[in-house]
Enzyme design. Structure first.
Site, PDB file in Angstrom:
ATOM      1  N   LYS A 288      -8.513  -1.637  -2.432  1.00 49.57           N
ATOM      2  CA  LYS A 288      -9.394  -0.350  -3.046  1.00 49.57           C
ATOM      3  C   LYS A 288      -8.587   0.807  -3.403  1.00 49.57           C
ATOM      4  CE  LYS A 288     -13.449  -2.522  -0.945  1.00 49.57           C
ATOM      5  NZ  LYS A 288     -14.122  -2.904   0.234  1.00 49.57           N
TER       6      LYS A 288
ATOM      7  N   TYR B 183     -13.308   2.931   7.423  1.00 45.46           N
ATOM      8  CA  TYR B 183     -14.943   2.964   7.803  1.00 45.46           C
ATOM      9  C   TYR B 183     -15.529   3.780   9.093  1.00 45.46           C
ATOM     10  CZ  TYR B 183     -13.181  -0.849   4.886  1.00 45.46           C
ATOM     11  OH  TYR B 183     -12.603  -1.393   3.945  1.00 45.46           O
TER      12      TYR B 183
ATOM     13  N   VAL C 158     -10.324  -6.626   5.652  1.00 46.30           N
ATOM     14  CA  VAL C 158     -10.683  -7.782   6.443  1.00 46.30           C
ATOM     15  C   VAL C 158      -9.530  -8.857   6.638  1.00 46.30           C
ATOM     16  CG1 VAL C 158     -13.022  -7.344   6.692  1.00 46.30           C
ATOM     17  CG2 VAL C 158     -12.197  -8.727   5.092  1.00 46.30           C
TER      18      VAL C 158
END
Ligand code: DON
Length: 303
Positions: free
Chosen positions: A66, A239, A257
């Site tokens: 990202k 996050y 992840v």
């Protein structure tokens, strides 16, 4: 600094934590990865790279990509992106839907899944082939032309991708996704499936430590944009654990992840760590501990 000796020491210190937590299970192709793996690499701003453990072994980069998609979207399309995605921590899980309706389809930041889907949508509009653009960039910056999409991981995620599909369709209903949702999802899943080692990732992220300069010396981002990206990584890159990460590590960071995390020491180096077992927020347990030790032992931090 003797990075090699430092990384060996950290690997030894965090060894008891390797395997605590659980590898991501919601993407079946990731659930079979050996949780006992650990690798860590440092790339300095001149391109020297040092590592320990499984630092040359490719793993699934997932959300770490990202960062690269955002850098390309900003580089090619400029600040207009910020009209479609915010820059505030969400305080919610990375795949949460809950804020989107209250906030009219504008995701909180580019590093949660909703925000990353908007970034990929923008990159798709700008280039016509978002995932290949990301892959090409990663090959160039890492110097590793062998980097590739992992078809099996992308297919597995697509098959189990109802949550991401829901996010994309929901934002499309607000006009905040402009490309066809199935096309967008394919590019997003391909991008997430790219496999890289700690060495590859540390090298590829160096533009963030080089104030926006690419490996070949050309400019990807302005100095100010590089600062802004590092700031968003610090506040949103891990996050709903971003506060804890900033407290423990004190560097801009981005996790995935697959168990990878990249961190940036502006002006000096990038660090990439990988260990597949995750905590409840989706961050590598041994990875965060290793970065904590790195900044504690070296004093290298933005604070
Ligand atoms: O979209 C997903 O759910 C995954 N491809 C990426 C999520 C991820 O890596 C979040 N990281 N901690």
């Amino acid at each position: 600094m003797d990075y090699k000796a430092l990384l060996d020491r950290i690997a030894q210190e965090v060894a008891p934590l390797v395997g605590s937590g659980t590898p991501a299970e919601y993407i079946p192709a990731l659930a079979t990865v050996d949780p006992g793996r650990f690798g860590m690499a440092v790339a300095d701003v001149d391109g020297n790279v040092y590592g320990s453990g499984d630092w040359e072994r490719p793993f699934s980069t997932q959300s770490v990509t990202k960062v690269f998609a955002l850098a390309l979207a900003l580089s090619l399309g400029g600040d207009d992106l910020w009209e479609r995605v915010g820059r505030e921590p969400s305080g919610n899980p990375f795949n949460s839907l809950v804020q989107l309706e209250y906030e009219n389809g504008i995701p909180r930041n580019p590093f949660i899944n909703a925000g990353a889907l908007v970034v990929t949508d923008r990159l798709q509009t700008l280039t016509g082939d978002a995932s290949s653009e990301v892959l090409g960039f990663l090959r160039q910056e890492s110097g590793n032309q062998e980097l590739a999409f992992a078809q099996e991981v992308a297919a597995s995620e697509s098959e189990h991708g109802d949550r991401n599909a829901a996010l994309a369709h929901f934002m499309a209903s607000y006009g905040n996704i402009v490309n066809p949702v199935p096309v967008l999802l394919d590019h997003y899943f391909w991008q997430c499936s790219i496999e890289m080692s700690c060495a590859d990732l540390a090298l590829a992220a160096r533009f963030l430590a080089r104030h926006g300069l690419r490996a070949d010396g050309t400019r990807l981002l302005t100095r100010s944009e590089a600062k802004q990206m590092n700031a968003v990584m610090m506040t949103c890159g891990t996050y709903d654990a971003a506060g804890e990460f900033a407290y423990r590590v004190g560097l801009p960071g981005k996790s995935g992840v697959g168990g990878g995390i990249i961190a940036v020491v502006p002006g000096r180096c990038t660090v990439c760590v990988w260990s597949p077992a995750l905590d409840e927020q989706g961050n590598s347990v041994a990875g965060v501990a290793a970065l904590d030790r790195f900044t504690t032992l070296t004093g290298l931090s933005v604070f």
